[in-house]
Enzyme design. Structure first.
Site, PDB file in Angstrom:
ATOM      1  N   ASP A  17      59.815  35.172  78.858  1.00  0.00           N
ATOM      2  CA  ASP A  17      58.706  35.191  78.398  1.00  0.00           C
ATOM      3  C   ASP A  17      58.750  34.701  76.555  1.00  0.00           C
ATOM      4  OD1 ASP A  17      61.220  36.515  77.949  1.00  0.00           O
ATOM      5  OD2 ASP A  17      60.462  38.685  77.893  1.00  0.00           O
ATOM      6  N   ASP A  29      55.874  26.720  88.198  1.00  0.00           N
ATOM      7  CA  ASP A  29      54.067  27.117  88.814  1.00  0.00           C
ATOM      8  C   ASP A  29      53.999  27.520  87.272  1.00  0.00           C
ATOM      9  OD1 ASP A  29      51.767  27.604  89.504  1.00  0.00           O
ATOM     10  OD2 ASP A  29      52.628  28.865  91.440  1.00  0.00           O
ATOM     11  N   TYR A  45      58.706  32.014  96.112  1.00  0.00           N
ATOM     12  CA  TYR A  45      57.255  32.056  97.057  1.00  0.00           C
ATOM     13  C   TYR A  45      58.221  31.504  98.675  1.00  0.00           C
ATOM     14  CZ  TYR A  45      55.171  30.739  92.745  1.00  0.00           C
ATOM     15  OH  TYR A  45      53.919  31.003  91.643  1.00  0.00           O
ATOM     16  N   ASP A  81      51.159  25.347  84.125  1.00  0.00           N
ATOM     17  CA  ASP A  81      49.750  25.162  84.303  1.00  0.00           C
ATOM     18  C   ASP A  81      49.407  25.368  82.461  1.00  0.00           C
ATOM     19  OD1 ASP A  81      49.558  24.740  86.747  1.00  0.00           O
ATOM     20  OD2 ASP A  81      47.427  25.781  86.984  1.00  0.00           O
ATOM     21  N   LYS A 131      65.200  34.196  82.869  1.00  0.00           N
ATOM     22  CA  LYS A 131      64.763  34.922  82.651  1.00  0.00           C
ATOM     23  C   LYS A 131      66.269  36.185  83.246  1.00  0.00           C
ATOM     24  CE  LYS A 131      62.387  38.870  81.086  1.00  0.00           C
ATOM     25  NZ  LYS A 131      62.112  39.520  80.388  1.00  0.00           N
TER      26      LYS A 131
END
Ligand code: NAD
Length: 358
Positions: A222, A246, A141, A250, A190
Site C-alpha cells: 500500500d 501485476d 493467480y 501497470d 504485505k
C-alpha cells in the site's frame, strides 16, 4: 542463426510486431546476426481458426525457439467466450509451458518525454529509471480457487501460496539485476498481514547473504503504490509477488508517458524468453496505423540483451529510440506539445530503423 517464434496476436498486434521484426531485419544487416522467423497463432486469432487460444503447434514452436516475440491478445469479439477459452489464457499457458517464472519491466521516462509524464517535474527531476521484477507463475493467480454455497450463501476463495524455491529465484534475479544498476533492491509485500509475505522476507534475507554489496529494503504494497507516484526515484529494482507485481507495474508504466512505450521480458531457468509490450490489443485504435511501436521495439532490444546476449545490437536500438524522441517524433499517444512532429506507426518505426548503426 537464432530461431525467433513470432506471434502477432489480436488488435494492434500485427501492426506493432511487424515493425519490431523490421527492426530485427535491420539489426541482422548491421550486426551480421542471422534470424529465422517462424510465425505462430495464439489468442483470438487462434480461437477463430482452430478453436483454442493456445494451439499445441504454437507451444511446440515456441519451445523450439531461442526467443518468442508476442504482440497482445484479446478484444471485444471474444469477451463472451467461456473463461477456459478466453484469448488471455494463451498468455498464462505460454508462461506455464515455457517455465517463465519472472517478468522484468523497465520503467523509464526519457527527459524529452517529460511533458507526457502525469507527475510534476519537481518529483521526476526530468527522468525516472527503475525496474520491476514480478514473480509470474505462483501465488494467487495459480492457487486453488473455488465457488461454493454454505447455508444458502455464496462463497468464493482464491489461495495465495508460495514456496521458498519460487521466492528465491525471483530474489536472485532481483539482486543480479541490481548489481548491474544502482545496487538497491526493494521487496514489496504485505508482511504485516500475510503469511506468504513473511516467507518472502525470510527467503529474501537468506538470498541476500550472497549479495551483501546490494542494499535490501522492504515496503508494504500500500505504501509502495504511493511512493511510486511521490518518490519514483527512490527505487532501483523492485521485486514482488505475482498479484502485487501485476498491479504496481501497470501503475508505474504510466509514469513513462504512455503504455505504448513500455517493453517487458519473461524469463525462466534457460535463456529462452518471451518478449512483449506491456499493453493490450488496443481494439480502439487497431487498423489505423497510429499505435506506438516503441514498446514492441524496446522488447526486441530486451530479447537481444537477455536471450541472445547481443549487447551491442540491443544498445543500438535503445540509442535509436532515444534519437527519434530527441528529434521530436511522436505517435498520437505521446504527442503533447505544439512542436511535436506527429507520425504514424510505420513512420516512427522507419525513423528508428534509420538510426540503427554499429
Ligand atoms: P490496452 O492496453 O489494449 O489499451 C488501453 C489504452 O491504451 C487504450 O486507449 C489503447 O488505445 C491505448 N494503447 C495501448 N497500446 C497502445 C499503443 N501501442 N499505442 C498507443 N496507444 C495504446 O488495454 P485494454 O483496452 O484494457 O484491453 C484491450 C484488450 O487487450 C482486452 O481484451 C484485454 O484483455 C487485452 N489485454 C491483453 C494483454 C496481453 O496480451 N498481454 C494485456 C492487457 C490487455
Amino acid at each position: 542463426m537464432y530461431n525467433i517464434a513470432v506471434i502477432y496476436g489480436d488488435g494492434i498486434g500485427s501492426e506493432i510486431i511487424k515493425e519490431a521484426v523490421n527492426v530485427l531485419e535491420k539489426v541482422s544487416v548491421t550486426f551480421d546476426i542471422k534470424f529465422n522467423f517462424n510465425y505462430f497463432i495464439a489468442g483470438g486469432e487462434a480461437i477463430d481458426k482452430v478453436g483454442v487460444p493456445l494451439p499445441d503447434d504454437t507451444i511446440i514452436g515456441c519451445k523450439n525457439s531461442d526467443a518468442v516475440l508476442l504482440g497482445s491478445v484479446g478484444g471485444p469479439a471474444w469477451d463472451n467466450v467461456p473463461s477456459a477459452k478466453r484469448p488471455e489464457r494463451a498468455i498464462l499457458g505460454l508462461r506455464k509451458e515455457l517455465g517463465l517464472f519472472s517478468n522484468i519491466r523497465p520503467i523509464k521516462l526519457f527527459n524529452e518525454l517529460e511533458s507526457a509524464c502525469p507527475i510534476k517535474t519537481r518529483i521526476t527531476n526530468g527522468a525516472i529509471d527503475f525496474v520491476i521484477i514480478r514473480e509470474l507463475t505462483g501465488g494467487i493467480y495459480f492457487g486453488k480457487k473455488e465457488r461454493l454455497q454454505k447455508d444458502g450463501i455464496a462463497y468464493a476463495y482464491d489461495i495465495e501460496e508460495y514456496n521458498e524455491i519460487e521466492i528465491a529465484r525471483a530474489m536472485e534475479l532481483g539482486f543480479a539485476t541490481a548489481r548491474l544498476r544502482n545496487k538497491h533492491v526493494t521487496l514489496v509485500d504485505k508482511a504485516n498481514v500475510l503469511e506468504t509475505s513473511k516467507l518472502w522476507r525470510e527467503v529474501a534475507n537468506k538470498v541476500h547473504e550472497d549479495y551483501k554489496d546490494i542494499e535490501l529494503d522492504f515496503l508494504y504494497v500500500d505504501n509502495a503504490t504511493m511512493q511510486i507516484i511521490l518518490n519514483p526515484n527512490s527505487f532501483d529494482v523492485i521485486v514482488t509477488s505475482n498479484i502485487f507485481g501485476d498491479i504496481i507495474s501497470d501503475e508505474a508504466s504510466v509514469l513513462c508517458g504512455s503504455i505504448g512505450l513500455a517493453p517487458s521480458a519473461s524469463l525462466g531457468e534457460t535463456s529462452l524468453g518471451l518478449y512483449e509490450p506491456i499493453h493490450g490489443s488496443a481494439p480502439d485504435i487497431a487498423g489505423k496505423n497510429i499505435a506506438n511501436p516503441i514498446g514492441s521495439i524496446l522488447s526486441v532490444a530486451m530479447m537481444l540483451e537477455y536471450s541472445l546476449k547481443e549487447y551491442d545490437a540491443a544498445k543500438s536500438i535503445e540509442i535509436a529510440v532515444k534519437n527519434v524522441i530527441k528529434d521530436g517524433l511522436r505517435t498520437k499517444d505521446i504527442a503533447k506539445d505544439s512542436t511535436d512532429h506527429l507520425v504514424s506507426t510505420t513512420e516512427m518505426a522507419n525513423a528508428i530503423i534509420n538510426y540503427i548503426k554499429k
